[in-house]
Design a protein around this motif. Structure first.
Motif, PDB file in Angstrom:
ATOM      1  N   THR A 191       0.842  -1.205   0.000  1.00 12.40           N
ATOM      2  CA  THR A 191       0.000   0.000   0.000  1.00 12.40           C
ATOM      3  C   THR A 191       0.874   1.252   0.000  1.00 12.40           C
ATOM      4  N   TYR A 192       0.285   2.360  -0.443  1.00 16.15           N
ATOM      5  CA  TYR A 192       1.045   3.611  -0.568  1.00 16.15           C
ATOM      6  C   TYR A 192       1.134   4.338   0.782  1.00 16.15           C
ATOM      7  N   ASP A 193       2.127   5.231   0.859  1.00 16.94           N
ATOM      8  CA  ASP A 193       2.467   5.882   2.130  1.00 16.94           C
ATOM      9  C   ASP A 193       1.294   6.658   2.723  1.00 16.94           C
ATOM     10  N   ARG A 194       0.560   7.367   1.854  1.00 15.11           N
ATOM     11  CA  ARG A 194      -0.442   8.306   2.353  1.00 15.11           C
ATOM     12  C   ARG A 194      -1.784   7.648   2.716  1.00 15.11           C
ATOM     13  N   LEU A 195      -1.870   6.321   2.564  1.00 14.54           N
ATOM     14  CA  LEU A 195      -3.154   5.621   2.764  1.00 14.54           C
ATOM     15  C   LEU A 195      -3.711   5.806   4.176  1.00 14.54           C
ATOM     16  N   LYS A 196      -5.013   6.075   4.226  1.00 10.18           N
ATOM     17  CA  LYS A 196      -5.736   6.073   5.508  1.00 10.18           C
ATOM     18  C   LYS A 196      -6.920   5.139   5.342  1.00 10.18           C
ATOM     19  N   LEU A 197      -7.408   4.574   6.445  1.00 14.27           N
ATOM     20  CA  LEU A 197      -8.660   3.833   6.380  1.00 14.27           C
ATOM     21  C   LEU A 197      -9.717   4.778   5.822  1.00 14.27           C
ATOM     22  N   HIS A 198     -10.611   4.282   4.990  1.00 14.64           N
ATOM     23  CA  HIS A 198     -11.612   5.212   4.465  1.00 14.64           C
ATOM     24  C   HIS A 198     -13.001   4.997   5.079  1.00 14.64           C
ATOM     25  N   LEU A 199     -13.073   4.024   5.991  1.00 15.95           N
ATOM     26  CA  LEU A 199     -14.291   3.910   6.794  1.00 15.95           C
ATOM     27  C   LEU A 199     -13.931   4.393   8.200  1.00 15.95           C
ATOM     28  N   GLY A 206      -7.783   2.580 -14.283  1.00 21.55           N
ATOM     29  CA  GLY A 206      -8.691   2.108 -13.226  1.00 21.55           C
ATOM     30  C   GLY A 206      -9.132   3.262 -12.341  1.00 21.55           C
ATOM     31  N   CYS A 207     -10.388   3.209 -11.925  1.00 10.63           N
ATOM     32  CA  CYS A 207     -10.955   4.349 -11.182  1.00 10.63           C
ATOM     33  C   CYS A 207     -11.672   3.885  -9.920  1.00 10.63           C
ATOM     34  N   GLY A 208     -11.178   2.791  -9.306  1.00  5.88           N
ATOM     35  CA  GLY A 208     -11.675   2.404  -7.980  1.00  5.88           C
ATOM     36  C   GLY A 208     -11.021   3.309  -6.945  1.00  5.88           C
ATOM     37  N   ASN A 209     -11.104   2.920  -5.683  1.00  6.92           N
ATOM     38  CA  ASN A 209     -10.487   3.744  -4.634  1.00  6.92           C
ATOM     39  C   ASN A 209      -8.986   3.897  -4.853  1.00  6.92           C
ATOM     40  N   SER A 210      -8.320   2.815  -5.327  1.00  6.30           N
ATOM     41  CA  SER A 210      -6.864   2.920  -5.562  1.00  6.30           C
ATOM     42  C   SER A 210      -6.566   3.926  -6.662  1.00  6.30           C
ATOM     43  N   GLY A 211      -7.240   3.803  -7.810  1.00  8.95           N
ATOM     44  CA  GLY A 211      -6.991   4.705  -8.942  1.00  8.95           C
ATOM     45  C   GLY A 211      -7.190   6.154  -8.533  1.00  8.95           C
ATOM     46  N   MET A 212      -8.300   6.413  -7.846  1.00 12.67           N
ATOM     47  CA  MET A 212      -8.624   7.792  -7.440  1.00 12.67           C
ATOM     48  C   MET A 212      -7.555   8.335  -6.483  1.00 12.67           C
ATOM     49  N   GLU A 213      -7.167   7.501  -5.493  1.00 15.28           N
ATOM     50  CA  GLU A 213      -6.238   8.011  -4.474  1.00 15.28           C
ATOM     51  C   GLU A 213      -4.811   8.131  -5.004  1.00 15.28           C
ATOM     52  N   VAL A 214      -4.433   7.241  -5.927  1.00 14.46           N
ATOM     53  CA  VAL A 214      -3.108   7.354  -6.546  1.00 14.46           C
ATOM     54  C   VAL A 214      -3.070   8.628  -7.405  1.00 14.46           C
ATOM     55  N   VAL A 230     -11.276   5.838 -17.114  1.00 13.40           N
ATOM     56  CA  VAL A 230     -12.571   5.333 -16.634  1.00 13.40           C
ATOM     57  C   VAL A 230     -13.189   4.610 -17.833  1.00 13.40           C
ATOM     58  N   ARG A 231     -13.017   3.269 -17.860  1.00 13.93           N
ATOM     59  CA  ARG A 231     -13.429   2.582 -19.091  1.00 13.93           C
ATOM     60  C   ARG A 231     -14.933   2.364 -19.131  1.00 13.93           C
ATOM     61  N   ASP A 232     -15.575   2.356 -17.913  1.00 14.89           N
ATOM     62  CA  ASP A 232     -17.000   2.058 -17.906  1.00 14.89           C
ATOM     63  C   ASP A 232     -17.729   3.047 -16.988  1.00 14.89           C
ATOM     64  N   GLY A 287     -19.652  -6.992  -5.644  1.00  9.54           N
ATOM     65  CA  GLY A 287     -18.439  -6.720  -4.867  1.00  9.54           C
ATOM     66  C   GLY A 287     -17.713  -5.472  -5.308  1.00  9.54           C
ATOM     67  N   LYS A 288     -18.345  -4.647  -6.156  1.00 10.94           N
ATOM     68  CA  LYS A 288     -17.655  -3.452  -6.650  1.00 10.94           C
ATOM     69  C   LYS A 288     -17.788  -2.330  -5.616  1.00 10.94           C
ATOM     70  N   THR A 289     -16.668  -1.927  -5.044  1.00  6.65           N
ATOM     71  CA  THR A 289     -16.709  -0.930  -3.962  1.00  6.65           C
ATOM     72  C   THR A 289     -16.904   0.468  -4.536  1.00  6.65           C
ATOM     73  N   PRO A 290     -17.863   1.240  -4.005  1.00  2.00           N
ATOM     74  CA  PRO A 290     -17.960   2.628  -4.457  1.00  2.00           C
ATOM     75  C   PRO A 290     -16.734   3.412  -4.015  1.00  2.00           C
ATOM     76  N   LEU A 332      -1.165   0.655 -13.007  1.00  2.00           N
ATOM     77  CA  LEU A 332      -2.345  -0.193 -13.189  1.00  2.00           C
ATOM     78  C   LEU A 332      -3.079  -0.308 -11.855  1.00  2.00           C
ATOM     79  N   ALA A 333      -4.116   0.503 -11.691  1.00  2.00           N
ATOM     80  CA  ALA A 333      -4.932   0.428 -10.465  1.00  2.00           C
ATOM     81  C   ALA A 333      -6.130  -0.460 -10.793  1.00  2.00           C
ATOM     82  N   THR A 334      -5.794  -1.670 -11.238  1.00  2.00           N
ATOM     83  CA  THR A 334      -6.808  -2.543 -11.853  1.00  2.00           C
ATOM     84  C   THR A 334      -7.326  -3.617 -10.892  1.00  2.00           C
ATOM     85  N   GLY A 335      -7.009  -3.480  -9.613  1.00  2.20           N
ATOM     86  CA  GLY A 335      -7.651  -4.306  -8.598  1.00  2.20           C
ATOM     87  C   GLY A 335      -6.928  -5.605  -8.271  1.00  2.20           C
ATOM     88  N   TYR A 336      -7.668  -6.462  -7.581  1.00  2.00           N
ATOM     89  CA  TYR A 336      -7.093  -7.675  -6.977  1.00  2.00           C
ATOM     90  C   TYR A 336      -8.032  -8.846  -7.196  1.00  2.00           C
TER      91      TYR A 336
HETATM   92  N1  LIG Z   1      -8.384   4.348   1.511  1.00  2.00           N
HETATM   93  C1  LIG Z   1      -8.848   3.140   1.421  1.00  2.00           C
HETATM   94  O1  LIG Z   1      -9.358   2.618   2.369  1.00  2.00           O
HETATM   95  C2  LIG Z   1      -8.725   2.382   0.140  1.00  2.00           C
HETATM   96  C3  LIG Z   1      -9.430   1.218  -0.039  1.00  2.00           C
HETATM   97  N2  LIG Z   1      -9.248   0.442  -1.160  1.00  2.00           N
HETATM   98  C4  LIG Z   1     -10.022  -0.804  -1.284  1.00  2.00           C
HETATM   99  O2  LIG Z   1      -9.226  -1.805  -1.898  1.00  2.00           O
HETATM  100  C5  LIG Z   1     -10.013  -2.648  -2.729  1.00  2.00           C
HETATM  101  C6  LIG Z   1      -9.415  -2.682  -4.119  1.00  2.00           C
HETATM  102  O3  LIG Z   1      -9.579  -1.396  -4.732  1.00  2.00           O
HETATM  103  P1  LIG Z   1      -8.939  -1.069  -6.142  1.00  2.00           P
HETATM  104  O4  LIG Z   1      -7.499  -1.436  -6.108  1.00  2.00           O
HETATM  105  O5  LIG Z   1      -9.314   0.298  -6.497  1.00  2.00           O
HETATM  106  O6  LIG Z   1      -9.628  -2.138  -7.121  1.00  2.00           O
HETATM  107  P2  LIG Z   1     -11.127  -2.169  -7.719  1.00  2.00           P
HETATM  108  O7  LIG Z   1     -11.359  -3.567  -8.121  1.00  2.00           O
HETATM  109  O8  LIG Z   1     -12.071  -1.509  -6.802  1.00  2.00           O
HETATM  110  O9  LIG Z   1     -11.017  -1.255  -9.030  1.00  2.00           O
HETATM  111  C7  LIG Z   1     -10.332  -1.698 -10.170  1.00  2.00           C
HETATM  112  C8  LIG Z   1     -10.530  -0.681 -11.267  1.00  2.00           C
HETATM  113  O10 LIG Z   1      -9.748  -1.067 -12.384  1.00  2.00           O
HETATM  114  C9  LIG Z   1     -10.557  -1.027 -13.554  1.00  2.00           C
HETATM  115  N3  LIG Z   1     -10.000  -1.941 -14.552  1.00  2.00           N
HETATM  116  C10 LIG Z   1      -9.718  -3.260 -14.420  1.00  2.00           C
HETATM  117  N4  LIG Z   1      -9.189  -3.726 -15.573  1.00  2.00           N
HETATM  118  C11 LIG Z   1      -9.140  -2.688 -16.426  1.00  2.00           C
HETATM  119  C12 LIG Z   1      -8.711  -2.527 -17.775  1.00  2.00           C
HETATM  120  N5  LIG Z   1      -8.221  -3.553 -18.483  1.00  2.00           N
HETATM  121  N6  LIG Z   1      -8.812  -1.313 -18.358  1.00  2.00           N
HETATM  122  C13 LIG Z   1      -9.321  -0.267 -17.673  1.00  2.00           C
HETATM  123  N7  LIG Z   1      -9.736  -0.346 -16.397  1.00  2.00           N
HETATM  124  C14 LIG Z   1      -9.652  -1.533 -15.785  1.00  2.00           C
HETATM  125  C15 LIG Z   1     -11.934  -1.413 -13.061  1.00  2.00           C
HETATM  126  O11 LIG Z   1     -12.900  -1.021 -14.014  1.00  2.00           O
HETATM  127  P3  LIG Z   1     -14.308  -1.804 -14.156  1.00  2.00           P
HETATM  128  O12 LIG Z   1     -15.097  -1.363 -12.976  1.00  2.00           O
HETATM  129  O13 LIG Z   1     -14.818  -1.315 -15.448  1.00  2.00           O
HETATM  130  O14 LIG Z   1     -13.988  -3.276 -14.138  1.00  2.00           O
HETATM  131  C16 LIG Z   1     -11.965  -0.585 -11.773  1.00  2.00           C
HETATM  132  O15 LIG Z   1     -12.240   0.759 -12.045  1.00  2.00           O
HETATM  133  C17 LIG Z   1     -11.412  -2.042  -2.719  1.00  2.00           C
HETATM  134  O16 LIG Z   1     -12.207  -2.756  -1.841  1.00  2.00           O
HETATM  135  C18 LIG Z   1     -11.175  -0.623  -2.217  1.00  2.00           C
HETATM  136  O17 LIG Z   1     -12.280  -0.075  -1.545  1.00  2.00           O
HETATM  137  C19 LIG Z   1      -8.391   0.829  -2.130  1.00  2.00           C
HETATM  138  C20 LIG Z   1      -7.683   1.995  -2.007  1.00  2.00           C
HETATM  139  C21 LIG Z   1      -7.816   2.883  -0.886  1.00  2.00           C
END
Ligand SMILES: NC(=O)C1=CN([C@@H]2O[C@H](COP(=O)(O)OP(=O)(O)OC[C@H]3O[C@@H](n4cnc5c(N)ncnc54)[C@H](OP(=O)(O)O)[C@@H]3O)[C@@H](O)[C@H]2O)C=CC1
Ligand SMILES: Cc1cc2nc3c(=O)[nH]c(=O)nc-3n(C[C@H](O)[C@H](O)[C@H](O)COP(=O)(O)OP(=O)(O)OC[C@H]3O[C@@H](n4cnc5c(N)ncnc54)[C@H](O)[C@@H]3O)c2cc1C
Ligand SMILES: O=C(O)C(=O)Cc1c[nH]c2ccccc12
Length: 422
Positions: free
Chosen positions: A61-69, A198-206, A221-223, A288-291, A335-339
Motif C-alpha cells: 500500500t502507498y504511504d499516504r493511505l488512511k482507512l476510508h471507513l 482504473g478508477c476504484g479507490n486505488s486509482g482515485m487516491e493514486v 474510466v473505461r466504464d 463486490g464493486k466498492t464505491p 495499473l490500479a486494476t484491482g485484486y
Molecule cells: N483508503 C482506502 O481505504 C482504500 C481502499 N481500497 C479498497 O481496496 C479494494 C481494491 O480497490 P482497487 O485497487 O481500487 O480495485 P477495484 O477492483 O475496486 O477497481 C479496479 C478498477 O480497475 C478497472 N479496470 C480493471 N481492468 C481494467 C482494464 N483492463 N482497463 C481499464 N480499467 C480496468 C476497473 O474497471 P471496471 O469497474 O470497469 O472493471 C476498476 O475501475 C477495494 O475494496 C477498495 O475499496 C483501495 C484503495 C484505498
C-alpha cells in the motif's frame, strides 16, 4: 501407483500434526480468528507466506493511505483501537494496532510459509495441507512441509493477487509500468505524464497523490463508477448508510445516498464519470464493486488537475491510443486494476468456494463449509465483515473443541480408573 507415489512423497516432506485449526494467512482476518480462538482456549497454527503480519498493509500500500471507513468499522474483535486514534486512522496507525493485537493475544504466525495445496482426505477425515517453506534453497527448490489438521480456516483475503490485465502494445510502451500495490508515493513521478488505469479507490487516491507531487495524472474510466463523498453534512457517508439500512430497504438507501452525493459533489457525469445503473450498495452486494469514497480526487478532476479519459485501445512507444482514437503522451503507467482471491489455485475439491475463490453462499452464510472448512474475510464488507466471520468461526470450532476435550478427559479418567483397579 499414483496413490503409492503420493504416500512416498508424504514421507519425504516434513509432516506435522496440527493440534487445533490451521489458519492460512496472517492478515487482519487470520489474526482476528486466532484471537477469538485464544479466548475459547483453542490452540492453532497460522501460516503466512510473507515475512510479516498484514503484508497487504505493510508491503503493498502507498504511504499516504488512511482507512476510508470510520475507525469503529475497522477494529478487530476483543481489542478496540486506542482512544487517541483519529476518526480515519493512517496506514501506520492501523499497522501498529495490528502488531499490538498480535502481541496482545500472542498469535505468533509462522512466516515464510506458502500454502501450495490443501485437500480433504476422507479416508482419515483430515485436511492435508502442503506448503513451501522459507527462501529458495541453493538447489533452486523450496523445502516443503505437510500439515494434517481437523479444521482449515481460509484467511488469504479478497486481495491475494494483483489483477494485471493484458493490454495491447504494453510491451512496446517503453516507460515504467507498475501495479498500484507497488506505488508508494508520487515523489518519483514529479513533472511526469502518468496514466492511471482504473478508477476504484486505488486509482482515485493514486491520482490524487500524484497531484500532490506535481505530476500530471490522467485516469482511465473505461466504464462507470459510483463516487460518494467520504463525508456528508459532517458525518461519514458510510455511517449514514449503515444507520439508514436499519430502517429502509437497500434500494431506498441507495437513492438517498445518490441524492446526498448529488448535493455534495454535483453531477459527476459532466466530468466524464458515468454512474452504474445499479445503486452503490446494491452493486457492492451483488458484484463486490466498492464505491469510491472521495477524499479529494473529484475536486482535482473538476479543476482539470486530474484528466479523465475513456478506455485504452492500445499502447504505442511513449503513448496510449484511447478508444475514442485520441493519442496521448504517457511517461509512466500505474495499473490500479484491482485484486483477486487466490483460493482456487490451492484449495481443492471444496463445496464453499466458487471458481473466483469466493464463498458460493452470500453474506452472512459464506463462512462455513463442510468437513471442518471455514472462510474468513470474503464477505466484501471490509474489516467489519471479517470480524463478524471471525467471531462465528471461533465459536463454532470452540464448541466442538470443548466437547472433544470433555470426551477425551472422560476416556483418560476411565482408563486411569481401570488401570488402578488392576
Ligand atoms: N483508503 C482506502 O481505504 C482504500 C481502499 N481500497 C479498497 O481496496 C479494494 C481494491 O480497490 P482497487 O485497487 O481500487 O480495485 P477495484 O477492483 O475496486 O477497481 C479496479 C478498477 O480497475 C478497472 N479496470 C480493471 N481492468 C481494467 C482494464 N483492463 N482497463 C481499464 N480499467 C480496468 C476497473 O474497471 P471496471 O469497474 O470497469 O472493471 C476498476 O475501475 C477495494 O475494496 C477498495 O475499496 C483501495 C484503495 C484505498
Ligand atoms: C488499499 C486498500 C485499502 C483498504 N482499506 C480498507 C478500509 O479502510 N476499511 C476496510 O474495512 N477494508 C479496507 N480494505 C479491504 C481489505 O481487504 C481489508 O482491509 C483487509 O486487509 C482484509 O484482510 P484479510 O486478512 O482478509 O486479507 P489480507 O490483508 O490480504 O491478508 C491475507 C494474508 O494471507 C496471506 N496469504 C495469501 N495467500 C497465501 C498462501 N497461499 N499461503 C500463505 N499465506 C497466504 C497474504 O500474504 C496476506 O498476508 C482495503 C484494501 C486495500 C487493498
Ligand atoms: O474498502 C473496502 O474495500 C471495503 O470493503 C470497505 C467497505 C465495506 N462496505 C463498503 C461500502 C461502501 C464503501 C466501502 C465499503
Amino acid at each position: 501407483m499414483a496413490g503409492l507415489a503420493e504416500h512416498e512423497n508424504l514421507f519425504k516432506r516434513r509432516c506435522k500434526w496440527v493440534n487445533g485449526p490451521l489458519i492460512v494467512g496472517a492478515g487482519p482476518s487470520g489474526l482476528a480468528v486466532a484471537a477469538c480462538l485464544k479466548e475459547h482456549g483453542v490452540p492453532f497454527v497460522i501460516l503466512e507466506r510473507s515475512s510479516c503480519i498484514a503484508s497487504l498493509w505493510q508491503n503493498r500500500t502507498y504511504d499516504r493511505l488512511k482507512l476510508h471507513l470510520p475507525k469503529q468499522f475497522c477494529q478487530l474483535p476483543k481489542l478496540p483501537f486506542p482512544d487517541d486514534f483519529p476518526e480515519y486512522p493512517s496506514k501506520n496507525q492501523f499497522m501498529d494496532y495490528l502488531e499490538s493485537y498480535a502481541r496482545h493475544f500472542q498469535l505468533n504466525p509462522q512466516f515464510g510459509e506458502t500454502v501450495l495445496s490443501a485437500k480433504y482426505d476422507s479416508t482419515c477425515g483430515m485436511w492435508r495441507v502442503r506448503t513451501a517453506v522459507g527462501r529458495r534453497q541453493a538447489v533452486g527448490r523450496k523445502a516443503e512441509a505437510e500439515y494434517i489438521c481437523q479444521w482449515l480456516v481460509v484467511a488469504t483475503g479478497e486481495n491475494a493477487d494483483c489483477v494485471i490485465p493484458e493490454m495491447e502494445g504494453l510491451e512496446k510502451f517503453g516507460g515504467r509500468v507498475i501495479h498500484s500495490s507497488d506505488y508508494r508515493s508520487g515523489e518519483a513521478y514529479r513533472g511526469k505524464q502518468v496514466l492511471v488505469v482504473g478508477c476504484g479507490n486505488s486509482g482515485m487516491e493514486v491520482a490524487l497523490d500524484l497531484c500532490h507531487h506535481n505530476a500530471f495524472p490522467t485516469m482511465v474510466v473505461r466504464d462507470s463508477v459510483h463516487v460518494l463523498p467520504r463525508e456528508t453534512l459532517g458525518r461519514s457517508t458510510f455511517e449514514i448508510a449503515v444507520s439508514l439500512m436499519k430502517w429502509l430497504p437497500l434500494k431506498t438507501v441507495d437513492r438517498v445516498l445518490l441524492a446526498l452525493s448529488w448535493m455534495t459533489l454535483g453531477n459527476i457525469e459532466k466530468l466524464g464519470i458515468k454512474r452504474p445503473s445499479q445503486g452503490p450498495l446494491e452493486l457492492k452486494n451483488t458484484q463486490g464493486k466498492t464505491p469510491v469514497l472521495d477524499i479529494g480526487a473529484l475536486s482535482k478532476i473538476k479543476s482539470g488537475e486530474i484528466r479523465v479519459v475513456p478506455g485504452v485501445k492500445r499502447f504505442l512507444h511513449g503513448k496510449a491510443e484511447l478508444v475514442d482514437h485520441r493519442i496521448i503522451d504517457v511517461d509512466s503507467v500505474i495499473l490500479a486494476t484491482g485484486y483477486r482471491s487466490n483460493v482456487h489455485s490451492w484449495l481443492q475439491g471444496t463445496d464453499i468456494f466458487n471458481k473466483d475463490g469466493f464463498p458460493r453462499h452470500p453474506f452472512p452464510n459464506g463462512w462455513k463449509g463442510s468437513s471442518g472448512l471455514y472462510a474468513v474475510g470474503f464477505t466484501r464488507r471490509g474489516l467489519s465483515g471479517a470480524s463478524l466471520d471471525a467471531v462465528k468461526i471461533a465459536e463454532d470450532i470452540g464448541r466442538v473443541w470443548k466437547e472433544e476435550t470433555r470426551q477425551a478427559k472422560h476416556i483418560i479418567a476411565c482408563h486411569r480408573r481401570c488401570t488402578s483397579q488392576n
